[in-house]
Design an enzyme around this catalytic site. Sequence first.
Site, PDB file in Angstrom:
ATOM      1  N   SER A 104      20.844  -5.171  74.824  1.00 18.82           N
ATOM      2  CA  SER A 104      20.040  -4.418  73.943  1.00 18.82           C
ATOM      3  C   SER A 104      19.360  -5.521  73.201  1.00 18.82           C
ATOM      4  CB  SER A 104      21.144  -3.995  72.819  1.00 18.82           C
ATOM      5  OG  SER A 104      20.294  -3.504  71.450  1.00 18.82           O
ATOM      6  N   TYR A 131      27.743  -5.246  67.115  1.00 20.90           N
ATOM      7  CA  TYR A 131      26.964  -5.082  68.176  1.00 20.90           C
ATOM      8  C   TYR A 131      25.926  -6.035  68.655  1.00 20.90           C
ATOM      9  CZ  TYR A 131      24.373  -1.945  70.880  1.00 20.90           C
ATOM     10  OH  TYR A 131      23.681  -1.286  72.124  1.00 20.90           O
TER      11      TYR A 131
END
Length: 244
Positions: free
Chosen positions: A138, A151
């Site tokens: 990401s 995350y």
Amino acid sequence: MVEGRTILVTGAAHGLGAEIARHLAKNGARLVLADIAEEEGRAIADECGARFISVDLADPASIRAVGRNLAEQHGVLHGLVNNGAIATGIGGIPFEEIDIDSWDRVMQVNVRGTWLMTRAVTPLLKASGSGRIVNVASDTALWGAPRLMSYVASKGALMAMTRSLARELGPNRVGVTAIAPGILTTESTGYVPEARHRLYAEGRAVPGAQGPGEITEIVTFLLGEGALTLTGQTLPVNNGFVFN
């Protein structure tokens, strides 16, 4: 590019994983799809003419079972897309307020699960003579997105793992790359605050929303034999929101 190549996609029941599966199927890949969401995963598998295997990326025994199944049914594997991950419900709070159980759950699935799945199928990737691994990271780990630390940390770990795996598996001609998309417009990102969607839409070099279909062509290329020269790299496939 991927025609006739046997490829495993984890987290294939929804969002980007489902779109990757659809695109690979259109390009002639022999697909095995894995997800914890059985009903949705089987529906995507039926649509793609693929096999479906249930897997819980937090459970090492479940992951080992996937490796055994692939060895028995196929013998070799040409590609692995490590897309399975969790994000829903873990964002939007300062790092001081993240509870330990939530942190550990994210690391179990996103980091340990990716490591164990890769380990489970590496013998099959080596046997193919041209194995390819694509880790879905990401761009939050590239620009340091706030209020999302567990995350972000997990996806940063995937980028580091990609580099290390590339060194270890390169002698076997197994290529390992990572992609770092931003927020995509899928059913899986409905929980993301509208302000964050606007931040991406307005901050990209190519302004506007980005759908998963804009990522799938790149993933398909990275799974082909010609992508070996990119091994170890992380590609920020985010329409220019952040540059690597």
